[in-house]
Design a protein around this motif. Structure first.
Motif, PDB file in Angstrom:
ATOM      1  N   ALA A  70      19.460 -11.994 -32.282  1.00 42.67           N
ATOM      2  CA  ALA A  70      18.247 -12.588 -31.718  1.00 42.67           C
ATOM      3  C   ALA A  70      18.212 -12.364 -30.205  1.00 42.67           C
ATOM      4  O   ALA A  70      17.165 -12.046 -29.638  1.00 42.67           O
ATOM      5  N   GLY A  71      19.368 -12.500 -29.565  1.00 40.44           N
ATOM      6  CA  GLY A  71      19.417 -12.326 -28.122  1.00 40.44           C
ATOM      7  C   GLY A  71      19.007 -10.920 -27.717  1.00 40.44           C
ATOM      8  O   GLY A  71      18.240 -10.722 -26.761  1.00 40.44           O
ATOM      9  N   ASN A  72      19.498  -9.959 -28.444  1.00 42.22           N
ATOM     10  CA  ASN A  72      19.173  -8.574 -28.133  1.00 42.22           C
ATOM     11  C   ASN A  72      17.690  -8.305 -28.346  1.00 42.22           C
ATOM     12  O   ASN A  72      17.027  -7.668 -27.532  1.00 42.22           O
ATOM     13  N   LEU A  73      17.176  -8.826 -29.435  1.00 41.09           N
ATOM     14  CA  LEU A  73      15.771  -8.583 -29.737  1.00 41.09           C
ATOM     15  C   LEU A  73      14.870  -9.274 -28.713  1.00 41.09           C
ATOM     16  O   LEU A  73      13.816  -8.755 -28.341  1.00 41.09           O
ATOM     17  N   GLU A  74      15.313 -10.418 -28.252  1.00 43.48           N
ATOM     18  CA  GLU A  74      14.531 -11.103 -27.215  1.00 43.48           C
ATOM     19  C   GLU A  74      14.561 -10.325 -25.903  1.00 43.48           C
ATOM     20  O   GLU A  74      13.563 -10.222 -25.206  1.00 43.48           O
ATOM     21  N   ARG A  75      15.730  -9.757 -25.621  1.00 43.78           N
ATOM     22  CA  ARG A  75      15.789  -8.935 -24.405  1.00 43.78           C
ATOM     23  C   ARG A  75      14.861  -7.729 -24.535  1.00 43.78           C
ATOM     24  O   ARG A  75      14.148  -7.371 -23.591  1.00 43.78           O
ATOM     25  N   LEU A  76      14.847  -7.127 -25.703  1.00 41.90           N
ATOM     26  CA  LEU A  76      13.955  -5.984 -25.884  1.00 41.90           C
ATOM     27  C   LEU A  76      12.496  -6.401 -25.689  1.00 41.90           C
ATOM     28  O   LEU A  76      11.693  -5.643 -25.141  1.00 41.90           O
ATOM     29  N   ALA A  77      12.173  -7.596 -26.121  1.00 38.95           N
ATOM     30  CA  ALA A  77      10.809  -8.089 -25.902  1.00 38.95           C
ATOM     31  C   ALA A  77      10.556  -8.266 -24.408  1.00 38.95           C
ATOM     32  O   ALA A  77       9.484  -7.945 -23.906  1.00 38.95           O
ATOM     33  N   ARG A  78      11.567  -8.752 -23.693  1.00 41.38           N
ATOM     34  CA  ARG A  78      11.395  -8.901 -22.253  1.00 41.38           C
ATOM     35  C   ARG A  78      11.280  -7.535 -21.574  1.00 41.38           C
ATOM     36  O   ARG A  78      10.536  -7.360 -20.620  1.00 41.38           O
ATOM     37  N   LYS A  79      12.016  -6.586 -22.096  1.00 40.95           N
ATOM     38  CA  LYS A  79      11.923  -5.236 -21.528  1.00 40.95           C
ATOM     39  C   LYS A  79      10.499  -4.706 -21.674  1.00 40.95           C
ATOM     40  O   LYS A  79       9.976  -4.027 -20.779  1.00 40.95           O
ATOM     41  N   HIS A  80       9.888  -5.036 -22.772  1.00 36.81           N
ATOM     42  CA  HIS A  80       8.489  -4.633 -22.974  1.00 36.81           C
ATOM     43  C   HIS A  80       7.606  -5.290 -21.915  1.00 36.81           C
ATOM     44  O   HIS A  80       6.622  -4.694 -21.462  1.00 36.81           O
ATOM     45  N   GLU A  81       7.962  -6.497 -21.512  1.00 39.36           N
ATOM     46  CA  GLU A  81       7.200  -7.152 -20.444  1.00 39.36           C
ATOM     47  C   GLU A  81       7.430  -6.440 -19.113  1.00 39.36           C
ATOM     48  O   GLU A  81       6.511  -6.311 -18.299  1.00 39.36           O
ATOM     49  N   THR A  82       8.640  -5.949 -18.902  1.00 40.68           N
ATOM     50  CA  THR A  82       8.885  -5.136 -17.709  1.00 40.68           C
ATOM     51  C   THR A  82       8.018  -3.890 -17.744  1.00 40.68           C
ATOM     52  O   THR A  82       7.410  -3.494 -16.741  1.00 40.68           O
ATOM     53  N   ALA A  83       7.942  -3.285 -18.923  1.00 35.82           N
ATOM     54  CA  ALA A  83       7.110  -2.088 -19.071  1.00 35.82           C
ATOM     55  C   ALA A  83       5.670  -2.385 -18.666  1.00 35.82           C
ATOM     56  O   ALA A  83       5.008  -1.565 -18.022  1.00 35.82           O
ATOM     57  N   ARG A  84       5.219  -3.572 -19.015  1.00 33.73           N
ATOM     58  CA  ARG A  84       3.847  -3.975 -18.678  1.00 33.73           C
ATOM     59  C   ARG A  84       3.570  -3.853 -17.176  1.00 33.73           C
ATOM     60  O   ARG A  84       2.435  -3.624 -16.768  1.00 33.73           O
ATOM     61  N   THR A  85       4.621  -4.017 -16.398  1.00 35.24           N
ATOM     62  CA  THR A  85       4.419  -3.959 -14.940  1.00 35.24           C
ATOM     63  C   THR A  85       4.626  -2.548 -14.387  1.00 35.24           C
ATOM     64  O   THR A  85       4.382  -2.312 -13.211  1.00 35.24           O
ATOM     65  N   LEU A  86       5.106  -1.630 -15.202  1.00 35.37           N
ATOM     66  CA  LEU A  86       5.432  -0.293 -14.696  1.00 35.37           C
ATOM     67  C   LEU A  86       4.447   0.785 -15.146  1.00 35.37           C
ATOM     68  O   LEU A  86       4.423   1.876 -14.581  1.00 35.37           O
ATOM     69  N   VAL A  87       3.683   0.499 -16.163  1.00 33.98           N
ATOM     70  CA  VAL A  87       2.795   1.537 -16.706  1.00 33.98           C
ATOM     71  C   VAL A  87       1.613   1.754 -15.769  1.00 33.98           C
ATOM     72  O   VAL A  87       1.315   0.910 -14.928  1.00 33.98           O
TER      73      VAL A  87
END
Ligand SMILES: Cc1ncc(C[n+]2csc(CCOP(=O)(O)OP(=O)(O)O)c2C)c(N)n1
Ligand SMILES: Cc1ncc(C[n+]2csc(CCOP(=O)(O)OP(=O)(O)O)c2C)c(N)n1
Ligand code: SF4
Ligand code: SF4
Ligand SMILES: [Mg+2]
Ligand SMILES: [Mg+2]
Lengths: 350, 626, 626, 350
Positions: free
Chosen positions: B487-504
């Protein structure tokens, strides 16, 4: 098997590049006690060590299966990639072109290679991608609990009575048909032969396929299975006694003329094949195909070096005319044309 | 409506579309559509490009659409050139000048034309003319080509250049520009130049002698295309990959992405070989299937190369499993999806934006990928480059969502600009850097942006190696089946997607000239027709809306705010299932009900009229039930 | 919290979970959790099932969860039996009686237990005991097994039956029921019965002599399981396929769906061979990969067979392209997706509902499939049957969305009921019927339900044949690239999906005992823990909500109305991305903002406490910002 | 080629089941004028007609490609299935088990079969699914405009100068390795041989693979291509003259003893092979493999019946022990156990 190979140098504590054999080991295996795959891992450790392979310089590739897990169990100083089922060949191809200096070792199951991954496996072979490709062949899907694989014996049965009506796929024969230039068959319990063949494969440049019968003690070790420990032990018919002589060593034993065939490998190392009764020449594709066909027909379990091309063809990186430096290490200036090129293209497209 | 041409939308037009000049004695200038109907495989493309370029060279903006069948030879094909000095050169449904060269389609072709259309008709097809409300110029092509081309074998090709000459005279295109365009077109085959020039001249000559000047439409010299380039999106994408430092490109042929791979092959051979040794600094591999292509990309990405593939719908379906591997093992990878019409084989030679939702979530389990959406060749170039950088930065799969319209048509575009930043290599630890730190945990969020560090295979450091697996692992890459690790890893991946939101790439906004509570969103190749529609709605209907062009997914904060700030927002998509609306609604439920869909999914490039029709209908129903 | 057991959720519990009896001298009756920790591959499953069955036979409801590693032999495995006379037998995080047999996990196992837990500890592991707040019974298993089992080789297996005897005595399970359960368990191996019985007896004997009666938890005879069956969901699905008249089943091994295929193989061999000839009325094919499996299903469906496959996440990814072919060419097909944790290889032996969105839209382009979602073995049976019918009726791909929890665990379930309707053969025209009509158009909507008619290959009638293709076609199945044919066909397919909405299993609603503006929705295996949570919230927190169980997608009108009728609706899902919420929000934007998500995605089966915690937290924040 | 085959009966207007040849035709081809695939279609039409195949009883299967389109161009009274790229083998397998009474004819390209579909193709072969599987082999991806396929000649170049460095895949050799019991190679322009081989394949029960060189006149017809019309015409080396004698006909011509070999097919029909110089025995797997290996090495374009198993093995439907009636036609009572069985199961699971 008795030996006539070059007198073995007493195993030193470290190899020529200064590493102990332990360095080539990996995590503790979680396979069943007695699984053939673990013996192969052990032989791989030995072969890598004895071949003085840079323990940081290996790319361990696999698919999914008990066999594929073993990439975690050797060479712990190197990166491993346990990808998806059946795609080890494709993934390894990509990895190889990205970094041709890494020794690519792929370990795969018979399900992985001969079923779901068959097409990709054969196309990797066709491209002659320099990879030591070990098939840990137990005639069964171990990790999913014992279904028939495509190398299961015809007529064998599952616990619930299901019978396999199909002939086993012969990965060696198919590899030869696809132009593979180093094809061997062995048995996880034939330690000496397997190590020699692995070392030969490491020294070969191009795809090397080693199909190793590797008993699944949990699901396919019953009476009558040709992939059982007992059967393999009792029925193995080695084509030759085989020894590996690294390029930096002289052969120190004399042979009677005509009793031995030498196969010179890419780096100058040699495989020394001592004939055993039959007069098999592993440098003829035709002979190799006939041998495998006869073995199939007569249900013989022959092992040894089945084929090595007398004149190896260009490996995949040569075909691609890659620069010397691994692509992954190229600095920006090699990867991005000058800004003026943008203007040239604009001009072209005006 | 000439439906069979594929020039209509799924809904019939109810509004006047082309601004047809009412006064017939004042020709409409630089605002027309030319359509040439030929047979597939007859080499008419060269002639059509010459025609297009000669207009461009007169400084007038054009857009071209090549409508070809999924066939190698013999089926009907239509090439359309829209000329518009305002720059509205997207698809337009109706035609002003039609060139009929193909027997197979000529009956339907002629039947579908608007009254008053100018027609250049091959004399051999004269029997097909069954109406008298067209302005028809019947041209004896066979005779004319016989005169200019002694070699019978070549006549089939050369005849096309004759209609170029005819059309040039009819519309007022300068013959010098036609000749210059021929020189450009046949630069690689100098022998063909003279022959083609004389064919064009023969057509022009015949036209001058036989065709009375018309006062409907005209092309006049302007100064509006200076510096612009005229290029296919796929070629621009390929250039982007090249400048993005691509090292490994693996592909499997599929229309409409093959030409991207082929353009890349050509470009790289010229610009990316080591000047000293002549060796390749890249590998381009035609794989045995899409599974292998994607496997190679993932393998190469793992080993440290910048790697990409290009494909279309069926390809992304086959790449699904490996897409999830890239996502979960956090291996950089790029897929350029040149979208065609699906589902299934669909219409391989027609355009669509039907893979948006699929690409965003590609693979089983919880996956979200990053999508960049270029709208023109310049962006195809930039985003292909950016995608390679972002994949490294985010250690994940990044899609470039192109489409057939952009990829395979020639577009007038701003020139490419050289990259201003060095290649982004992402968070890669070298042996030296490993020496500086006490622990390396492959999947740990050290920097708070949810992007972990990685090492490359072959790094000579005892802390470097880790084991990559698609199975559950802890933050040190060790196999783990523990619930909190998963769960922790999957949550981090979701947060990484939020980082992507700021970089695209950020969305672009154009506010209406008057304040409005209504917004319109489009993406990719819907941009141009949507902007045309808005311009027209503003002028002709006094209807104003703010406009946002989405350039990536996940949607940036700016995009979400745009929707929040409008009562209703029309989201224009070239698919049936409102796929991007689905993504926005799912992720931002508070604005879900503000989004209304304008959908177009018949395989034709979107046209402004479709947008206008649907918009006005929806707005009407909006007024009815306030 | 015993995280390492995998018995915790990703969030730590903040509420009291088990209703621990405060008064320690009144044992809690029929409300407890037993957990047995052994090593994978030691054959403890038989012993655990005997233990479970003996409780069942006492008329007390139980639920079991087998938590096993993705490994064949040697890694830790936990078997949990929840006993609850209210029927709340879903996962519960804390344990009342723990049996510690596995050295590898014992340290963490013991460390993770709640104070006061009863522990049956293998004497050989006594060194692992490092706390004094547990009630520990140290059992000399090695010695006991030596006494009952002279054959050393068998001891490893037989030792497990000893703890069954011990536990029986500790909890008050009747030894006769244990013996009856042993007889049932070893019905196929009569020789093993006596040996196992004496092992159980030896354990019981030892316990009676050495363990003082405890007053914490007890099992007492009830009458609550009469007529119920105790079966794995996969077996029930297989039975459903068999009664659904399956003719072709093609599969590729993958956990957790393999056992469905294997159960089907067994069932069919018994019940579906022609009694006269002994020949098979079906084909079960172990394919070489999932692509082939799905290809075979589609081929068989085309030729007129009822065909299905079973797979899990990686399999549906690989089947994506062919799923789109089934959708677009309108060929009946069924995929049973026994969901495991993804993305990528994920956790093959852990449960999840992570493929919902993926399956719904599987393939590139605009695709929507029909999903049936069973929550228990009875429904696994029924929906597998229904899926085959619906696939024929709708001429499309139908998914059954099962999961590992349902598929591979033994569930107490209402008995199966024989089908009441004949097999639905859908709209198939025979040669005789073709004689009656003047035209057969394969893809025409004749009946207004958007479902066309088809003919089967081999139909001896000149109007029967048509050409099936994944490429664009007109309503007579002729290849077409015309825009209106494409759009028209795709619109009809969208309408067909609306027809599906009216044919799928209806949602089930349970209204709260008090009027409420709040709703809760769950689906599949989230049903039981969600209902338990609601019951508990009603009793302990005076918090009431109406409940709807979604049994299929597309969502029926009733489901949409349910959401419309509530201010907010909590949708419980076992995935990270709120996948069903995404589908509902996309298709019904007007209710998008009413849906809030309760998400659980750590691989453990959902438990009521997780639902309660998240619900209360969300409700609190709701009150804060009204 | 001259003929010594059984005196041809004058082509009658209708075949034995009363149909004219036209009935076996299909839609008008949209392939390029002169495409080899169209010739193969014509020979298929003829073979189906001459074999008196029920024109309603054919299942036409294909993948995606120019070749795969041709299933629309014959047997218009039968259903056709133009599926997805590379999966014709799998789809046909499913269709066959659903209705084993249909004659399954699959037409596929070299891209379809030897690249993306290789694994599935080989596994279909392994299962011995009764399918006439025709590979229309042009060494190129026609429909996607001329990229190399896996059967492209080594060393051949594309217009843009790209060179193919890989050996062509030999589908016949691979099929034999996978146990195929009817393997032939032909050329689209060798009308007589191709018709005979197709008829033999139709009469064979089990997978029949016919690899037909079929020139792509648009993308691979250049000088030097071994798949060009000119090359194939000039270099074809037939192994034998071949004639097909249906089961209901007597051979009416006498042969010199030893000059002819008869292959008896499933339904009693025969292939009559008249030797041409060499003494090739197509009933030996070993000989077949050697033949193909030699042909590869010496770059010979040999055609004819390469292998037919002397004793055919059970076809896939026999392995599955399927009931006589096609599964797709079984009535409800065969498909659904009695309601009591539900109670029996409940009992079992209590
Ligand atoms: C796409 C996909 N399908 C199926 C599986 C399930 N699976 C895991 S391992 C395996 C087969 C293993 O057999 P083999 O390759 O022979 O390896 P072994 O375990 O026998 O060493 C399968 C089918 C998977 N992981 N991915
Ligand atoms: C999954 C998928 N990948 C790629 C394609 C594009 N495609 C269509 S036909 C074809 C190859 C055709 O070559 P071949 O099978 O040799 O047939 P030919 O056209 O040469 O007869 C390809 C790659 C596709 N349709 N589907
Ligand atoms: S199941 Fe078989 S293959 Fe797998 S680890 Fe055990 S013995 Fe080895
Ligand atoms: S492109 Fe080649 S294969 Fe395709 S139709 Fe034309 S000639 Fe035939
Ligand atoms: Mg195996
Ligand atoms: Mg081809």
């Amino acid at each position: 098997m008795s030996t006539q190979q070059p007198a073995p140098t007493r195993s030193p504590a470290t190899n020529r590049i200064g590493y102990e054999q332990n360095v080539y080991k990996g995590a503790t295996s979680t396979l069943c006690a007695g699984c053939g795959h673990d013996s192969i891992t052990a032989q791989l450790v030995r072969a890598l060590w004895e071949c003085n392979v840079d323990p940081y310089g290996i790319a361990k590739m696999s698919g999914i299966g008990c066999s594929s897990k073993t990439t975690a169990y050797f060479a712990s100083l190197s990166h491993g990639f346990n990808g998806v089922h059946g795609r080890a060949a494709a993934i390894a191809t990509g990895s190889f072109v990205a970094n041709r200096k890494l020794l690519h070792v792929a370990v795969s199951g018979d399900g992985d290679t001969a079923s779901i991954g068959l097409g990709n496996f054969l196309h990797m072979v066709r491209r002659n991608v320099p990879i030591v490709y070990v098939i840990e062949n137990n005639g069964v899907y171990g990790l999913t609990k014992g279904q028939f694989s495509a190398t299961a014996d015809k007529g064998s049965t599952l616990k619930d009575g299901l019978r396999n009506d199909l002939e086993p796929v012969d990965c060696c024969a198919l590899a030869i048909e696809m132009g593979c230039e180093y094809v061997a068959r062995s048995f996880s319990g034939d330690v000496k032969q397997l190590v020699a063949l692995l070392k030969g494969a490491i020294a070969h440049r191009g795809t090397a396929v080693i199909d190793v019968v590797s008993p699944c003690v949990t699901f396919n070790n019953h009476e009558g299975s040709t992939k059982s420990l007992k059967f393999a032990r009792e029925h193995e018919e080695p084509l030759h006694e085989i020894g590996f002589v690294p390029y930096y060593e002289e052969i120190r034993v004399d042979y009677e003329p005509g009793t031995v065939q030498e196969i010179i490998l890419h780096d100058g190392s040699r495989l020394v094949l001592k004939k055993l009764g039959n007069d098999y020449d592993p440098t003829s594709r035709e002979a190799a195909l006939v041998l495998l066909e006869q073995a199939r027909r007569e249900k013989h379990f022959i092992t040894g070096l089945i084929y090595r091309a007398p004149e190896p063809s260009p490996a995949f990186d040569e075909q691609l005319e890659l620069v010397e430096t691994p692509l992954a290490h190229l600095p920006d200036e090699f990867l991005r044309p000058n800004p003026e090129v943008v203007e040239q293209l604009n001009q072209l497209w005006r | 409506m000439d439906d069979h041409l594929g020039l209509s939308s799924q809904q019939q037009a109810t509004l006047p579309v082309g601004a047809i000049a009412e006064e017939r004695n004042v020709p409409r200038v630089n605002d027309l559509v030319i359509c040439v109907a030929t047979s597939n495989g007859t080499g008419s493309i060269s002639a059509n490009l010459v025609l297009a370029r000669s207009i461009l060279q007169m400084g007038v903006p054009i857009g071209t659409k090549n409508l070809f069948p999924s066939n190698i030879q013999g089926l009907p094909t239509w090439f359309t050139i829209r000329v518009n000095e305002q720059g509205w050169v997207a698809n337009r449904r109706d035609v002003d000048l039609f060139v009929a060269m193909n027997r197979e389609s000529v009956f339907e072709d002629l039947a579908g034309l608007r009254p008053g259309t100018l027609v250049v008709l091959n004399a051999e097809l004269a029997d097909a003319l069954q109406r008298d409300d067209l302005i028809v110029y019947t041209v004896p092509f066979t005779q004319l080509v016989g005169d200019v081309c002694p070699e019978p074998k070549l006549r089939r090709l050369v005849v096309n250049m004759i209609y170029v000459g005819v059309v040039a005279v009819v519309l007022g295109i300068e013959l010098e520009e036609v000749e210059a365009a021929i020189e450009k077109q046949f630069a690689q085959k100098p022998k063909a130049i003279e022959l083609n020039k004389s064919a064009a001249r023969a057509g022009a000559q015949w036209a001058r002698e036989h065709i009375p000047p018309q006062d409907f439409v005209r092309i006049e010299r302007r100064n509006l295309t200076t510096n612009k380039i005229f290029v296919e999106g796929n070629t621009a994408s390929a250039a982007g990959l090249m400048f993005g430092g691509i090292q490994v490109f693996a592909w499997y042929p599929i229309t409409p992405s093959s030409s991207l791979a082929e353009a890349l092959t050509d470009l790289m051979a010229t610009w990316r070989r080591d000047p000293v040794t002549g060796k390749a600094t890249y590998a381009i591999i035609q794989a045995e299937d899409e599974l292998a292509a994607m496997g190679m990309v993932v393998g190469a990405g793992w080993a440290g190369a910048r790697a990409a593939t290009a494909t279309s719908g069926p390809g992304i379906s086959l790449m699904a499993e490996l897409a999830g591997l890239s996502y979960f093992t956090e291996i950089p990878a790029v897929i350029i999806d040149v979208q065609r019409v699906g589902p299934s084989t669909g219409l391989p030679t027609r355009t669509s934006q039907g893979d948006m939702l699929k690409a965003y979530h590609l693979s089983h389990g919880d996956c979200k990928h990053v999508l960049l959406i270029p709208a023109n060749p310049k962006e195809a170039f930039e985003f292909s480059m950016t995608a390679l950088d972002l994949a490294q930065r985010l250690q994940t799969l990044v899609f470039v969502m192109s489409d057939l319209d952009l990829g395979m048509n020639y577009w007038l575009s701003d020139p490419l600009e050289p990259p201003t930043q060095p290649l982004d290599r992402g968070k890669v630890l070298t042996a030296e850097e490993l020496d500086q730190i006490t622990e390396f945990a492959r999947y740990r969020d050290v920097d708070g942006d949810a992007i972990p560090y990685r090492t490359l295979p072959g790094t000579r450091h005892p802390r470097a190696p880790f084991f990559t697996q698609g199975a559950g692992h802890d933050d040190r890459a060790k196999r783990s089946e523990k619930p909190e690790d998963w769960a922790g890893n999957l949550e981090r991946l979701a947060r990484k997607h939020e980082t992507a939101r700021t970089l695209v790439p950020e969305s672009l906004v154009e506010l209406a000239t008057k304040p409005t509570r209504v917004g319109v969103i489009a993406y990719g190749t819907s941009d141009l027709p949507t902007r045309e529609a808005l311009a027209r709605l503003a002028t002709a209907h006094e209807w104003h809306a703010d406009y946002l062009r989405l350039r990536a997914l996940p949607a940036t904060a700016k995009t979400v705010e745009f929707i929040e700030q409008h009562d209703r927002v029309y989201l224009v998509e070239q698919n049936r299932d409102a796929q991007v609306a689905a993504i926005l609604r799912a992720e931002h439920p508070h604005i879900a009900s503000r989004i209304r869909s304008i959908l177009h999914f018949n395989g034709q490039p979107l046209d402004a009229a479709t947008v206008i029709e649907q918009l006005l209908t929806l707005e009407e129903s909006e007024e009815e039930q306030p």
